[in-house]
Design a protein around this motif. Structure first.
Motif, short mmCIF file in Angstrom:
data_model
loop_
_atom_site.label_atom_id
_atom_site.label_comp_id
_atom_site.label_asym_id
_atom_site.label_seq_id
_atom_site.Cartn_x
_atom_site.Cartn_y
_atom_site.Cartn_z
N ALA A 154 -85.86 29.08 6.93
CA ALA A 154 -87.25 28.75 6.60
C ALA A 154 -88.17 29.94 6.79
N THR A 155 -89.29 29.88 6.10
CA THR A 155 -90.34 30.87 6.24
C THR A 155 -91.66 30.25 5.78
N ARG A 156 -92.71 31.05 5.81
CA ARG A 156 -93.99 30.57 5.30
C ARG A 156 -94.06 30.77 3.78
N ALA A 157 -94.73 29.88 3.10
CA ALA A 157 -94.87 30.01 1.65
C ALA A 157 -95.58 31.31 1.29
N TYR A 207 -91.13 20.59 7.86
CA TYR A 207 -91.89 19.56 7.16
C TYR A 207 -93.09 19.12 7.99
N GLY A 208 -92.93 19.09 9.32
CA GLY A 208 -94.05 18.76 10.18
C GLY A 208 -95.17 19.78 10.09
N LEU A 209 -94.81 21.07 9.99
CA LEU A 209 -95.82 22.12 9.82
C LEU A 209 -96.50 21.99 8.46
N GLN A 210 -95.74 21.67 7.43
CA GLN A 210 -96.31 21.50 6.10
C GLN A 210 -97.38 20.42 6.10
N LEU A 211 -97.18 19.38 6.91
CA LEU A 211 -98.09 18.25 6.95
C LEU A 211 -99.05 18.29 8.14
N GLY A 212 -98.96 19.35 8.94
CA GLY A 212 -99.89 19.53 10.04
C GLY A 212 -99.67 18.61 11.22
N VAL A 213 -98.43 18.13 11.42
CA VAL A 213 -98.15 17.25 12.55
C VAL A 213 -97.19 17.88 13.56
N ALA A 214 -96.75 19.10 13.30
CA ALA A 214 -95.87 19.81 14.23
C ALA A 214 -96.54 21.08 14.73
N GLY A 215 -97.83 21.17 14.51
CA GLY A 215 -98.60 22.36 14.83
C GLY A 215 -99.65 22.54 13.75
N PRO A 216 -100.42 23.62 13.78
CA PRO A 216 -101.43 23.85 12.74
C PRO A 216 -100.79 23.85 11.36
N GLN A 217 -101.48 23.24 10.40
CA GLN A 217 -100.92 23.12 9.05
C GLN A 217 -100.71 24.49 8.42
N HIS A 218 -99.50 24.71 7.91
CA HIS A 218 -99.15 25.90 7.16
C HIS A 218 -98.25 25.48 6.01
N ASP A 219 -98.48 26.05 4.84
CA ASP A 219 -97.55 25.83 3.74
C ASP A 219 -96.26 26.57 4.04
#
Length: 422
Positions: free
Chosen positions: A248-251, A106-118
């Motif tokens: 999990a994976t990338r969208a 969820y942090g990656l989805q929102l760009g707060v755990a690393g570069p934003q990625h869906d």
């Protein structure tokens, strides 16, 4: 829970049922087209990252027991050293999917755990099974629970005590913050927190680098076995049957490999069901995971808590009513929207987001319920709930059901500065 079931055979899953010469959009599977007679996985080999923790079990056993082959895949589990490594390799495409932290995705989805990625959550891998461990030095000072810890911390200068979790937006950070705050300890003002990879927790505590940590098994039990720490609370005592790791994976990977994503989910889902089917299967799983290729520890360090047999290092032993679960008739595996939304409320509470999210919209984007249902239909005999939300009562008496996430996030007396409204 509804007992609605599908009756799609594995052969139908692999071969598809489109009329020859045509193609059609699969209902609920976004941006995917099944070609006539060809819904086999686009990739025959899938690399799935994992951290050496007991809750990687469904990923490992899907490969070890051959469930991957049933769905046309060769699953290659890849052992990683830290959650940061899992994140980096996942978003770089070096890993196809991963045993992952809910909050990290969820942090990656929102760009707060690393570069934003869906991102995409294909299924939940387990409920329960984490813990907070305190160092034996605190036990010697008569600190054995949250209340006595609060008094001890209050008697010292702020920041005198260091606590470790596994990743800035991890489940472990959220359990640790929630437990500390409930005891009147501000995790951002009263103590110091640091990030430590799970396999390094016990050694760092032995070296005196921390007063406590929150991590998955077997590292809490290992602290007891090595006589350096004790379990002050389990995470299932904080939230019975809480969500924990996810597949999990990338969208984008799902969009490019929809059949592979579905097959991977089915294989891991079937492995999770197998693990929970009997005590013998759990013992076999513990024996496998203890091996050098996986967690590399003694079987007895893994097996007890995997069977729900707990000791806390303070002389108490019990059979846990909410042990680590991997399937539970599908209730564990279903990617509940409310589960993902809860982590968003905590990221909001602790000021980790630049603005308040659209809780439900983010959860619907990340949690691929559509794909999970198709995988469940392929496996067969898996119950599906009537709702995408569930209700839970946490140890502080608060009820979480996803109905008013903004109010829930704002309801805690200890929190960081409020984020801006979206």
């Amino acid at each position: 829970m509804s007992k609605t079931r599908f009756a799609v055979t594995r052969r139908q899953f692999l071969l598809g049922s489109a009329a020859v010469g045509g193609s059609y959009l699969v209902p609920g599977l976004r941006n995917a087209v099944w070609a006539a007679g060809s819904d086999a996985p686009e990739k025959s080999s899938v690399r799935v990252g994992f951290i050496p923790l007991t809750d990687c079990a469904p990923v490992v056993m899907a490969a070890v027991k051959g469930f991957d082959k049933k769905y046309g895949l060769t699953l290659q589990p890849a052992k990683e050293a830290s959650w940061a490594s899992v994140r980096d390799k996942l978003i770089a495409g070096e890993l196809d999917a991963a045993h992952a932290l809910y909050g990290m995705i969820y942090g990656l989805q929102l760009g707060v755990a690393g570069p934003q990625h869906d991102m995409a959550n294909l299924m939940t891998l387990n409920n329960n099974g984490q813990a907070i461990t305190l160092a034996n030095q605190l036990k010697a000072q008569n600190v054995t629970d949250a209340a006595s810890l609060q008094k001890r911390i209050a008697s010292q200068a702020k920041g005198s005590f260091t606590f470790a979790h596994t990743f800035p937006t991890s489940t472990h950070a959220m359990w640790l913050y929630y437990w500390l705050a409930n005891a009147g300890i501000d995790p951002f003002a009263d103590v110091r927190t640091v990030v430590v990879p799970p396999p390094q927790m016990v050694m760092n505590m032995k070296m005196g680098n921390m007063s406590g940590f929150c991590v998955g098994e077997p590292w809490n039990q290992r602290a007891i076995s090595d006589d350096i720490g004790f379990t002050v609370t389990t995470t299932q005592q904080i939230w019975p049957d809480h969500p924990e790791k996810i597949l999990a994976t990338r969208a984008q990977w799902v969009q490019e490999n929809p059949h592979t994503a579905r097959a991977l989910t089915a294989a891991v889902l079937e492995a999770a069901r197998w693990i929970d089917a009997s005590e013998a299967n759990r013992k076999e799983t513990a024996a496998v995971l203890a091996g050098r290729a996986w967690i590399n520890t003694k079987v007895e360090t893994l097996e007890g808590r995997m069977l729900g047999q707990y000791e806390n290092g303070l002389g108490q032993r019990w059979q846990d009513a909410h042990p680590m679960r991997f399937f539970n008739d599908g209730a564990v595996s279903f990617p509940w929207l409310s589960d993902g939304m809860w982590f968003l409320t905590q990221l909001t509470r602790w000021g980790l987001l630049p603005q308040a999210p659209d809780y439900a919209a983010v959860a619907r984007q990340v949690n691929r319920i559509d794909l999970y249902k198709q995988a469940a239909s392929a496996v067969g005999g898996i119950a599906l709930p009537a709702s995408d939300m569930r209700s839970s009562t946490l140890f502080d008496g608060k009820v979480w059901d996803g109905s008013n996430p903004a109010a829930y996030a704002d309801s805690f007396p200890i929190k960081r500065s409020a984020v801006r409204s979206a």
